[in-house]
Design a protein around this motif. Structure first.
Motif, mmCIF file in Angstrom:
data_model
loop_
_atom_site.group_PDB
_atom_site.id
_atom_site.type_symbol
_atom_site.label_atom_id
_atom_site.label_comp_id
_atom_site.label_asym_id
_atom_site.label_seq_id
_atom_site.Cartn_x
_atom_site.Cartn_y
_atom_site.Cartn_z
ATOM 1 N N TYR A 1 -8.058 23.376 46.131
ATOM 2 C CA TYR A 1 -8.232 23.492 44.567
ATOM 3 C C TYR A 1 -9.683 22.875 44.146
ATOM 4 O O TYR A 1 -10.374 22.349 45.055
ATOM 5 N N TYR B 1 -11.824 20.890 41.295
ATOM 6 C CA TYR B 1 -11.741 19.970 39.872
ATOM 7 C C TYR B 1 -13.097 20.030 39.252
ATOM 8 O O TYR B 1 -14.122 19.903 39.966
ATOM 9 N N LEU C 1 -10.604 14.171 35.085
ATOM 10 C CA LEU C 1 -10.553 15.226 35.870
ATOM 11 C C LEU C 1 -9.817 16.548 35.442
ATOM 12 O O LEU C 1 -8.705 16.505 34.696
ATOM 13 N N PHE D 1 -8.890 20.519 36.063
ATOM 14 C CA PHE D 1 -8.264 21.616 37.191
ATOM 15 C C PHE D 1 -9.170 22.850 36.711
ATOM 16 O O PHE D 1 -9.273 23.351 35.552
ATOM 17 N N TYR E 1 -7.160 27.365 41.723
ATOM 18 C CA TYR E 1 -6.256 26.977 42.954
ATOM 19 C C TYR E 1 -6.166 28.306 43.789
ATOM 20 O O TYR E 1 -5.644 29.383 43.464
ATOM 21 N N ASP F 1 -4.970 31.268 41.154
ATOM 22 C CA ASP F 1 -4.624 30.684 39.817
ATOM 23 C C ASP F 1 -5.803 30.384 39.026
ATOM 24 O O ASP F 1 -6.444 29.038 39.564
ATOM 25 N N SER G 1 -6.539 29.773 35.896
ATOM 26 C CA SER G 1 -6.040 29.432 34.660
ATOM 27 C C SER G 1 -7.053 28.246 34.003
ATOM 28 O O SER G 1 -7.138 28.153 32.753
ATOM 29 N N LEU H 1 -15.265 18.602 42.390
ATOM 30 C CA LEU H 1 -14.469 18.082 43.469
ATOM 31 C C LEU H 1 -13.379 19.026 43.875
ATOM 32 O O LEU H 1 -12.793 20.022 43.148
ATOM 33 N N SER I 1 -4.471 20.891 50.525
ATOM 34 C CA SER I 1 -3.292 20.437 50.935
ATOM 35 C C SER I 1 -2.324 21.212 51.864
ATOM 36 O O SER I 1 -2.868 22.316 52.073
ATOM 37 N N VAL J 1 0.961 21.997 51.661
ATOM 38 C CA VAL J 1 1.812 22.467 50.643
ATOM 39 C C VAL J 1 3.270 22.524 51.268
ATOM 40 O O VAL J 1 3.925 21.727 50.618
ATOM 41 N N THR K 1 0.534 16.293 49.442
ATOM 42 C CA THR K 1 -0.566 15.297 48.945
ATOM 43 C C THR K 1 -1.982 16.178 48.974
ATOM 44 O O THR K 1 -2.149 16.929 49.872
ATOM 45 N N GLN K 2 -2.712 16.061 48.191
ATOM 46 C CA GLN K 2 -3.934 16.645 47.930
ATOM 47 C C GLN K 2 -5.059 15.790 48.177
ATOM 48 O O GLN K 2 -5.110 14.626 48.074
ATOM 49 N N PHE L 1 -9.217 14.838 48.747
ATOM 50 C CA PHE L 1 -10.174 15.251 47.960
ATOM 51 C C PHE L 1 -11.499 15.066 49.160
ATOM 52 O O PHE L 1 -11.499 14.314 49.899
ATOM 53 N N GLY L 2 -12.605 15.955 48.667
ATOM 54 C CA GLY L 2 -13.907 16.032 49.293
ATOM 55 C C GLY L 2 -14.617 14.743 48.115
ATOM 56 O O GLY L 2 -14.059 14.230 47.268
#
Lengths: 112, 114
Positions: free
Chosen positions: B33, B35, B43, B45, B48, B56, B58, B91, B95, B97, B102-103, B105-106
């Motif tokens: 993902y 962000y 944040l 989005f 993805y 995605d 969007s 960011l 995950s 999936v 849980t995602q 993050f960097g």
């Protein structure tokens, strides 16, 4: 569609006193909910998550959150604040396609 | 093991230039993902990726933004003809999936467009 509202942009507490960070959500189905913390110049860190198991969720560093469906709330609490808790906190709801929708954040200040 | 890494950590560019931001997800994570965190805002989005499926897109704010993920691992977010309003922290998260939603993050890339 889902949305998250963090009711306070800034919260200030004295060290050793309780912390309450408020979060309300809306979702068209049973959501997964998260709290993330972001310390200055650092990435996001997961504090805790709710995924339809126990409604009271315990996280790291003494934080807890309670899922209340009737109130559509997921408030974050800690009994006793520590100076190292000063950071920005994000309430997050998981939507379709595993997207996360973040609240606008609450900046927590801990006073000595 | 290693977490999500992003590079560069900071980027300063002039308005109108193109920039590329890189994300290395956690090994074995199939979902990735992007962000954006703009000053004073939550944040947002952007895009993805899930395995080999079509991404995605969007959340991309304009056609100046694009992203690709090569070999199901490393991802690059490209911003063409940067504008001052593109200044933000970008960011990346990944995950597993199927077994873990849980995602992770960097640390983010701080982009400043002058």
């Amino acid at each position: 569609a889902q949305s998250v509202t963090q009711l306070d942009s800034h919260v200030s507490v004295s060290e050793g006193t309780p912390v309450l960070l408020r979060c309300n959500y809306s979702s068209s189905y049973s959501p997964s909910l998260f709290w993330y913390v972001q310390h200055p110049n650092k990435g996001l860190q997961l504090l805790l998550k709710y995924t339809s198991a126990a409604t009271l969720v315990k996280g790291i560093n003494g934080f807890e959150a309670e899922f209340k469906k009737s109130e559509t709330s997921f408030h974050l609490t800690k009994p006793s604040a520590h100076m190292s808790d000063a950071a920005e906190y994000f309430c997050v709801v998981e939507g379709s396609a595993r997207q996360l929708t973040f609240g606008s954040g609450t900046q927590l200040t801990v006073l000595p | 093991g290693a977490g999500v890494s992003q590079s560069p950590s900071n980027k300063v560019t002039e308005k109108g230039k193109d920039v590329e931001l890189r994300c290395d997800p956690i090994s074995g994570h199939t979902a990735l993902y992007w962000y954006r965190q703009s000053l004073g805002q939550g944040l947002e989005f952007l895009i993805y990726f899930q395995g080999n499926s079509a991404p995605d897109k969007s959340g991309l704010p304009s056609d100046r933004f694009s992203a690709e993920r090569t070999g199901g691992s490393v991802s690059t977010l490209t911003i063409q003809r940067t504008q001052q309003e593109d200044s933000a922290v970008y960011l990346c998260a990944s995950s597993l999936v199927h077994r873990d939603e849980t995602q992770y993050f960097g640390p983010g890339t701080r982009l400043l467009v002058l």
